[in-house]
Design a protein around this motif. Structure first.
Motif, short mmCIF file in Angstrom:
data_model
loop_
_atom_site.label_atom_id
_atom_site.label_comp_id
_atom_site.label_asym_id
_atom_site.label_seq_id
_atom_site.Cartn_x
_atom_site.Cartn_y
_atom_site.Cartn_z
N PHE A 1 5.94 4.34 -6.17
CA PHE A 1 7.28 3.63 -6.55
C PHE A 1 7.10 2.78 -7.73
O PHE A 1 5.87 2.22 -7.93
CB PHE A 1 7.72 2.72 -5.46
CG PHE A 1 8.47 3.50 -4.19
CD1 PHE A 1 8.47 4.64 -4.26
CD2 PHE A 1 8.44 2.86 -2.77
CE1 PHE A 1 9.23 5.47 -3.21
CE2 PHE A 1 8.98 3.49 -1.69
CZ PHE A 1 9.26 4.95 -1.93
N LYS A 2 8.23 2.56 -8.48
CA LYS A 2 8.09 1.77 -9.89
C LYS A 2 9.27 1.22 -9.86
O LYS A 2 10.18 1.33 -9.22
CB LYS A 2 7.90 2.81 -11.02
CG LYS A 2 6.76 3.44 -11.39
CD LYS A 2 6.85 4.32 -12.42
CE LYS A 2 5.74 5.43 -12.51
NZ LYS A 2 5.80 6.18 -13.80
N GLY A 3 9.26 -0.20 -10.67
CA GLY A 3 10.44 -1.01 -10.69
C GLY A 3 11.09 -1.35 -9.54
O GLY A 3 10.48 -2.20 -8.48
N LEU A 4 12.31 -1.26 -9.51
CA LEU A 4 13.18 -1.85 -8.38
C LEU A 4 12.98 -1.12 -7.18
O LEU A 4 13.34 -1.69 -5.81
CB LEU A 4 14.72 -1.75 -8.92
CG LEU A 4 15.31 -2.76 -9.97
CD1 LEU A 4 16.47 -2.40 -10.48
CD2 LEU A 4 14.99 -4.34 -9.41
N CYS B 1 0.88 -1.18 0.09
CA CYS B 1 -0.13 0.06 -0.06
C CYS B 1 0.99 1.35 -0.12
O CYS B 1 0.67 2.15 -0.80
CB CYS B 1 -1.06 0.18 1.16
SG CYS B 1 -2.26 -1.10 0.97
N ALA B 2 1.84 1.15 0.79
CA ALA B 2 2.76 2.38 1.06
C ALA B 2 3.43 2.70 -0.58
O ALA B 2 3.42 3.73 -0.76
CB ALA B 2 3.78 2.34 2.11
N TYR C 1 -1.23 1.45 -6.58
CA TYR C 1 -0.83 2.56 -7.74
C TYR C 1 -1.64 2.69 -8.36
O TYR C 1 -1.77 4.12 -8.96
CB TYR C 1 0.54 1.86 -8.13
CG TYR C 1 0.91 2.72 -9.30
CD1 TYR C 1 2.19 3.38 -8.87
CD2 TYR C 1 0.84 2.70 -10.75
CE1 TYR C 1 2.69 4.45 -9.62
CE2 TYR C 1 1.45 3.60 -11.47
CZ TYR C 1 2.30 4.45 -11.15
OH TYR C 1 3.09 5.24 -11.76
N ASP C 2 -2.47 1.75 -9.01
CA ASP C 2 -3.58 2.10 -9.98
C ASP C 2 -4.76 2.84 -9.49
O ASP C 2 -5.35 3.96 -10.26
CB ASP C 2 -4.29 0.75 -10.71
CG ASP C 2 -3.31 0.01 -11.54
OD1 ASP C 2 -2.43 0.64 -11.81
OD2 ASP C 2 -3.34 -1.06 -11.80
N LEU D 1 12.79 -3.47 -4.00
CA LEU D 1 13.88 -3.09 -2.95
C LEU D 1 13.10 -2.92 -1.75
O LEU D 1 13.62 -3.30 -0.54
CB LEU D 1 14.75 -2.07 -3.43
CG LEU D 1 15.95 -2.64 -4.46
CD1 LEU D 1 16.70 -1.14 -4.73
CD2 LEU D 1 16.57 -3.65 -3.83
N SER D 2 12.06 -2.11 -1.54
CA SER D 2 11.25 -1.77 -0.52
C SER D 2 10.56 -3.19 0.13
O SER D 2 10.80 -3.09 1.27
CB SER D 2 10.43 -0.84 -0.58
OG SER D 2 9.30 -1.15 -1.41
#
Length: 92
Positions: free
Chosen positions: A27-30, A20-21, A85-86, A34-35
């Protein structure tokens, strides 16, 4: 066995929260992946420090604690991440 189930439950909840965060923050991609890895390792460290009190007798395998559930929560994380994100960035 009960300890492993508790850790898996904590990782699932953390994957939902982290997804959710990451989705809300865009955030996108890596960066998102990574998060997820960071959140999963933080949950493992918290369980190791708080619950096991740094005594390996409570945990079968320390490497299993830190690396065992990393791929298990990735599906939940990606699902929630893309949905958040959507909702926020595509449809909002």
């Amino acid at each position: 066995m009960a300890n492993n189930q508790s850790v898996d439950y904590c990782r699932t909840v953390m994957a939902i929260v982290c997804g959710c965060a990451c989705g809300i923050l865009g955030f996108k991609g890596l960066a998102g992946l990574l998060s997820h890895v960071l959140c999963s390792l933080l949950v493992s460290a918290a369980v190791y420090v708080l619950k096991a009190r740094m005594d390996p007798a409570y945990i079968v395998s320390t490497s299993g604690l830190f690396l065992g559930g990393l791929m298990g929560g990735i599906g939940t994380f990606v699902l929630i991440w893309t949905m958040a994100y959507d909702i926020v960035h595509v449809y909002g």
